[in-house]
Design an enzyme around this catalytic site. Structure first.
Site, PDB file in Angstrom:
ATOM      1  N   SER A 183      45.809 -76.939 -18.086  1.00  0.00           N
ATOM      2  CA  SER A 183      46.996 -77.359 -16.962  1.00  0.00           C
ATOM      3  C   SER A 183      47.918 -76.444 -16.736  1.00  0.00           C
ATOM      4  O   SER A 183      49.176 -76.721 -16.457  1.00  0.00           O
ATOM      5  CB  SER A 183      47.455 -78.796 -17.479  1.00  0.00           C
ATOM      6  OG  SER A 183      48.198 -78.710 -18.675  1.00  0.00           O
ATOM      7  N   THR A 215      53.098 -60.925 -11.038  1.00  0.00           N
ATOM      8  CA  THR A 215      53.052 -59.732 -10.170  1.00  0.00           C
ATOM      9  C   THR A 215      54.287 -59.058  -9.788  1.00  0.00           C
ATOM     10  O   THR A 215      54.349 -57.851 -10.218  1.00  0.00           O
ATOM     11  CB  THR A 215      52.251 -60.150  -8.813  1.00  0.00           C
ATOM     12  OG1 THR A 215      50.712 -60.611  -9.174  1.00  0.00           O
ATOM     13  CG2 THR A 215      51.932 -58.908  -7.979  1.00  0.00           C
ATOM     14  N   THR A 252      44.180 -57.637 -10.604  1.00  0.00           N
ATOM     15  CA  THR A 252      43.835 -59.259 -10.823  1.00  0.00           C
ATOM     16  C   THR A 252      44.472 -59.641  -9.321  1.00  0.00           C
ATOM     17  O   THR A 252      43.846 -60.612  -8.926  1.00  0.00           O
ATOM     18  CB  THR A 252      44.227 -59.606 -11.744  1.00  0.00           C
ATOM     19  OG1 THR A 252      43.648 -59.055 -12.932  1.00  0.00           O
ATOM     20  CG2 THR A 252      44.156 -61.283 -11.919  1.00  0.00           C
ATOM     21  N   CYS A 253      45.704 -59.585  -9.123  1.00  0.00           N
ATOM     22  CA  CYS A 253      46.499 -60.288  -8.013  1.00  0.00           C
ATOM     23  C   CYS A 253      45.868 -60.157  -6.899  1.00  0.00           C
ATOM     24  O   CYS A 253      45.319 -61.323  -6.000  1.00  0.00           O
ATOM     25  CB  CYS A 253      47.813 -59.967  -7.717  1.00  0.00           C
ATOM     26  SG  CYS A 253      48.805 -60.651  -6.801  1.00  0.00           S
ATOM     27  N   CYS A 267      46.096 -64.079  -7.405  1.00  0.00           N
ATOM     28  CA  CYS A 267      47.096 -64.720  -6.408  1.00  0.00           C
ATOM     29  C   CYS A 267      46.588 -64.613  -5.010  1.00  0.00           C
ATOM     30  O   CYS A 267      46.699 -65.485  -4.333  1.00  0.00           O
ATOM     31  CB  CYS A 267      48.209 -63.741  -6.223  1.00  0.00           C
ATOM     32  SG  CYS A 267      49.034 -63.223  -7.604  1.00  0.00           S
ATOM     33  N   GLU A 320      41.095 -46.691 -12.439  1.00  0.00           N
ATOM     34  CA  GLU A 320      40.710 -47.821 -12.291  1.00  0.00           C
ATOM     35  C   GLU A 320      39.245 -48.127 -12.294  1.00  0.00           C
ATOM     36  O   GLU A 320      38.371 -47.453 -11.765  1.00  0.00           O
ATOM     37  CB  GLU A 320      41.055 -48.559 -10.697  1.00  0.00           C
ATOM     38  CG  GLU A 320      40.709 -49.943 -10.538  1.00  0.00           C
ATOM     39  CD  GLU A 320      41.109 -50.926 -11.461  1.00  0.00           C
ATOM     40  OE1 GLU A 320      40.298 -51.784 -11.840  1.00  0.00           O
ATOM     41  OE2 GLU A 320      42.379 -50.869 -11.966  1.00  0.00           O
ATOM     42  N   GLU A 343      46.258 -75.263 -10.044  1.00  0.00           N
ATOM     43  CA  GLU A 343      45.895 -74.761  -8.699  1.00  0.00           C
ATOM     44  C   GLU A 343      44.479 -75.078  -8.323  1.00  0.00           C
ATOM     45  O   GLU A 343      44.106 -75.363  -7.085  1.00  0.00           O
ATOM     46  CB  GLU A 343      46.229 -73.348  -8.571  1.00  0.00           C
ATOM     47  CG  GLU A 343      47.929 -73.167  -8.585  1.00  0.00           C
ATOM     48  CD  GLU A 343      48.432 -71.787  -8.605  1.00  0.00           C
ATOM     49  OE1 GLU A 343      49.406 -71.551  -8.348  1.00  0.00           O
ATOM     50  OE2 GLU A 343      47.618 -70.874  -9.123  1.00  0.00           O
ATOM     51  N   TYR A 394      49.216 -72.599 -14.704  1.00  0.00           N
ATOM     52  CA  TYR A 394      49.176 -72.318 -13.107  1.00  0.00           C
ATOM     53  C   TYR A 394      47.619 -72.421 -12.802  1.00  0.00           C
ATOM     54  O   TYR A 394      47.356 -72.939 -11.577  1.00  0.00           O
ATOM     55  CB  TYR A 394      49.358 -70.790 -12.968  1.00  0.00           C
ATOM     56  CG  TYR A 394      50.768 -70.318 -13.213  1.00  0.00           C
ATOM     57  CD1 TYR A 394      51.686 -70.183 -12.262  1.00  0.00           C
ATOM     58  CD2 TYR A 394      51.349 -70.381 -14.478  1.00  0.00           C
ATOM     59  CE1 TYR A 394      53.033 -69.920 -12.149  1.00  0.00           C
ATOM     60  CE2 TYR A 394      52.638 -69.993 -14.862  1.00  0.00           C
ATOM     61  CZ  TYR A 394      53.680 -69.720 -13.525  1.00  0.00           C
ATOM     62  OH  TYR A 394      54.921 -69.441 -13.682  1.00  0.00           O
ATOM     63  N   HIS A 422      69.590 -78.736   9.604  1.00  0.00           N
ATOM     64  CA  HIS A 422      68.957 -79.984  10.029  1.00  0.00           C
ATOM     65  C   HIS A 422      68.100 -80.011  11.217  1.00  0.00           C
ATOM     66  O   HIS A 422      68.131 -79.431  12.141  1.00  0.00           O
ATOM     67  CB  HIS A 422      70.102 -80.951  10.259  1.00  0.00           C
ATOM     68  CG  HIS A 422      69.506 -82.279  10.397  1.00  0.00           C
ATOM     69  ND1 HIS A 422      69.259 -83.011   9.534  1.00  0.00           N
ATOM     70  CD2 HIS A 422      69.454 -83.165  11.426  1.00  0.00           C
ATOM     71  CE1 HIS A 422      69.009 -84.359   9.731  1.00  0.00           C
ATOM     72  NE2 HIS A 422      69.122 -84.397  10.949  1.00  0.00           N
ATOM     73  N   GLY A 454      46.472 -54.851 -17.221  1.00  0.00           N
ATOM     74  CA  GLY A 454      46.418 -56.476 -16.971  1.00  0.00           C
ATOM     75  C   GLY A 454      45.845 -57.260 -18.121  1.00  0.00           C
ATOM     76  O   GLY A 454      45.703 -56.740 -19.405  1.00  0.00           O
ATOM     77  N   GLU A 507      67.660 -78.480   3.430  1.00  0.00           N
ATOM     78  CA  GLU A 507      69.169 -78.812   3.473  1.00  0.00           C
ATOM     79  C   GLU A 507      69.800 -79.931   2.395  1.00  0.00           C
ATOM     80  O   GLU A 507      70.730 -79.901   2.000  1.00  0.00           O
ATOM     81  CB  GLU A 507      69.681 -79.533   4.691  1.00  0.00           C
ATOM     82  CG  GLU A 507      68.920 -81.012   5.032  1.00  0.00           C
ATOM     83  CD  GLU A 507      69.318 -81.531   6.226  1.00  0.00           C
ATOM     84  OE1 GLU A 507      70.431 -81.503   6.760  1.00  0.00           O
ATOM     85  OE2 GLU A 507      68.486 -82.233   7.029  1.00  0.00           O
ATOM     86  N   LYS A 558      43.435 -66.689  -4.479  1.00  0.00           N
ATOM     87  CA  LYS A 558      43.630 -68.216  -4.534  1.00  0.00           C
ATOM     88  C   LYS A 558      44.492 -68.789  -3.618  1.00  0.00           C
ATOM     89  O   LYS A 558      44.115 -69.884  -3.194  1.00  0.00           O
ATOM     90  CB  LYS A 558      44.315 -68.127  -6.013  1.00  0.00           C
ATOM     91  CG  LYS A 558      44.875 -69.262  -6.368  1.00  0.00           C
ATOM     92  CD  LYS A 558      45.751 -69.435  -7.530  1.00  0.00           C
ATOM     93  CE  LYS A 558      46.940 -68.808  -7.123  1.00  0.00           C
ATOM     94  NZ  LYS A 558      47.937 -68.461  -8.123  1.00  0.00           N
ATOM     95  N   ARG A 595      45.589 -80.723 -23.285  1.00  0.00           N
ATOM     96  CA  ARG A 595      45.931 -81.125 -24.522  1.00  0.00           C
ATOM     97  C   ARG A 595      47.598 -81.866 -24.367  1.00  0.00           C
ATOM     98  O   ARG A 595      47.777 -82.707 -25.364  1.00  0.00           O
ATOM     99  CB  ARG A 595      46.113 -79.951 -25.547  1.00  0.00           C
ATOM    100  CG  ARG A 595      44.763 -79.258 -25.841  1.00  0.00           C
ATOM    101  CD  ARG A 595      45.170 -78.479 -26.952  1.00  0.00           C
ATOM    102  NE  ARG A 595      45.861 -77.199 -26.455  1.00  0.00           N
ATOM    103  CZ  ARG A 595      46.109 -76.208 -26.842  1.00  0.00           C
ATOM    104  NH1 ARG A 595      46.004 -76.000 -28.302  1.00  0.00           N
ATOM    105  NH2 ARG A 595      46.856 -75.146 -26.257  1.00  0.00           N
TER     106      ARG A 595
END
Length: 464
Positions: free
Chosen positions: A182, A316, A40-41, A46, A33, A188, A184, A440, A147, A445, A49, A205
């Protein structure tokens, strides 16, 4: 020279799972690594964020609490404190990933790994690990799991924009933000910045956000954007970014010029493979991604690829599943399987959106459909009078009664759709939903009380 049964390049979600499962099955495994253990996640996606989404949500909950009798007032949000807390949590998770690999018996390398030939890997110093000595190792099997990386538009002034990697380390929260894209990430972060008090423009766009999701949910999300203080600049594209004394000017192709403190490019991601030396071994790529078959095999017999580098699902959980399946196929007892076709997905906007299975547009290609929908104000918003309705939708085969897709936008939608993903994966029928007693009072439901179809949609092919 050290030799291994498996060498994994990239310690993101998929690579870590592949390495760990292979080692637990007795293989001699190493992993390299260059930057962030967990990928990234964990570091730039993820996890941080969603922590920032929570921060924005708390502000709205403070506002709503007054309607429930609490004597509270929203105060100043300390951006630096949020970033510091986020960084500490990410550091903790980095340590967990390293410990997990070490306990499994995996050998860890830090640095830039590249292919010398089909069974030789060189690990060299990286800009983040310059002290590393260059090493060369051999491996019978190699897995590429490096990735993806954010993509910048090729427009004048693009160097003035930030991408998602940068957003997690801003020293201050910009008061004015122009988000381009526009998908994910764009949706977000537009919700995050608006929720924390920034003035936000979302530029895209398409005429609707979130291309690829169900059209009805996209239209509903478009209605929620202005309710949450986001100005939607749809059906337009950026032309150039101009640096000015007090910020930036984003020039759009419809003649609009946005004055902003920050231009955020959320314009997609690309497989991170440029520095791997793939050309040296003749590894095949298609449109910038590594070409693989259903078994994650490349055109080189002992080289495999999983996760975002193959640009298929780019999620992920799917990368983890690919890594697990591959490790068991190579070194264990194959048998575990996942239903990739019914992978659920979620967008953690102010009112989160989640989906599993086919959209109405996808399903109508081969099915006559019954569509069931429900729109309502969730109970938690009744006293506060907060705007924004829930939308729920079931896409059902008109002949077999099988539920082909479930879609929702509203509070807790990711948690609810995760449960429905089991039903869609199992091929349950609408009548199974109908005979299930609801819990409920909950929003969930509503999925088992939809009795009257909203509309019938004949197959587009006309052959069903």
């Amino acid at each position: 020279m050290q030799e291994f049964d498996l060498f994994v390049i990239g310690a993101g979600s998929g690579g870590v799972r592949c390495a760990r499962i292979a080692a637990q099955n007795g293989a001699r495994v190493a992993i390299a690594e260059r930057r962030h253990w967990g990928g990234t996640c964990v570091n730039l996606g993820c996890v941080p964020k969603k922590l920032m989404v929570y921060a924005a949500d708390y502000g709205r909950e403070i506002d709503d609490a007054r309607s429930y009798g609490w004597d509270v007032t929203r105060g100043f949000h300390d951006w630096a404190k949020l970033i510091d807390a986020k960084d500490r949590e990410i550091e903790r998770l980095n340590g967990i990933y390293i410990s997990m690999l070490q306990k499994a018996g995996v050998t860890l390398f830090t640095g830039d790994a590249r292919l010398v030939d089909s069974d030789t890997i060189e690990i060299a110093p990286s800009d983040l690990a310059p002290e590393v000595q260059t090493q060369t190792v051999r491996a019978k099997n190699i897995v590429i799991a490096t990735g993806s990386t954010p993509h910048r538009l090729d427009i004048e002034g693009a160097e003035h924009a930030i991408v998602s990697d940068d957003a997690f380390h801003l020293e201050d929260r910009p008061e004015r933000v122009a988000v381009i894209g526009s998908g994910y990430i764009g949706v977000e972060f537009a919700g995050i910045f608006a929720g924390l008090g920034s003035s936000v423009d979302l530029v895209y766009r398409q005429n609707l956000p979130l291309r690829g999701f169900d059209h009805e949910l996209r239209a509903h999300l478009a209605e929620l954007l202005p309710i949450n203080g986001i100005r939607a600049r749809h059906s337009t594209s950026p032309e150039r970014i101009e640096k000015v004394e007090d910020g930036y000017r984003l020039h759009l192709d419809d003649g609009v010029v946005l004055e902003t403190d920050c231009v955020f490019m959320a314009t997609g991601r690309r497989p991170n493979i440029a520095s791997l030396g793939l050309d040296r071994i003749g590894l095949k790529t298609v449109d910038g991604r590594i070409a693989v078959n259903a078994k994650s095999e490349t055109n080189i017999p002992n080289v495999y690829a999983i996760g975002d580098v193959i640009d298929t699902y780019n999620l992920t959980p799917t990368a983890i599943a690919e890594g697990h399946i591959l490790a068991e196929r190579l070194f264990g007892e194959p048998g575990r399987e996942w239903s990739f076709d019914t992978t659920p997905k979620a967008v953690f906007f102010t009112q989160p959106l989640a989906s599993v299975g086919l959209t109405e547009e996808e399903a109508t290609r081969d099915h006559d459909l019954e569509i069931f929908t429900s729109t309502f104000t969730p109970m938690r918003q009744t006293l506060s009078d907060r705007k924004g309705k829930v939308l729920m939708k079931l896409v059902v085969d008109a002949h077999s009664n099988v539920v082909l897709g479930a879609h929702m936008i509203g509070p807790d939608s990711p948690e609810i759709i995760q449960g429905l993903a089991i039903a869609v994966t199992a091929g349950l029928k609408k009548r199974d939903f109908d005979r299930t007693i609801g819990l409920h009072p909950t929003s969930a439901e509503e999925f088992v009380t939809m009795r009257s179809r909203t509309r019938y949609v004949p197959s587009a092919s006309g052959t069903v």
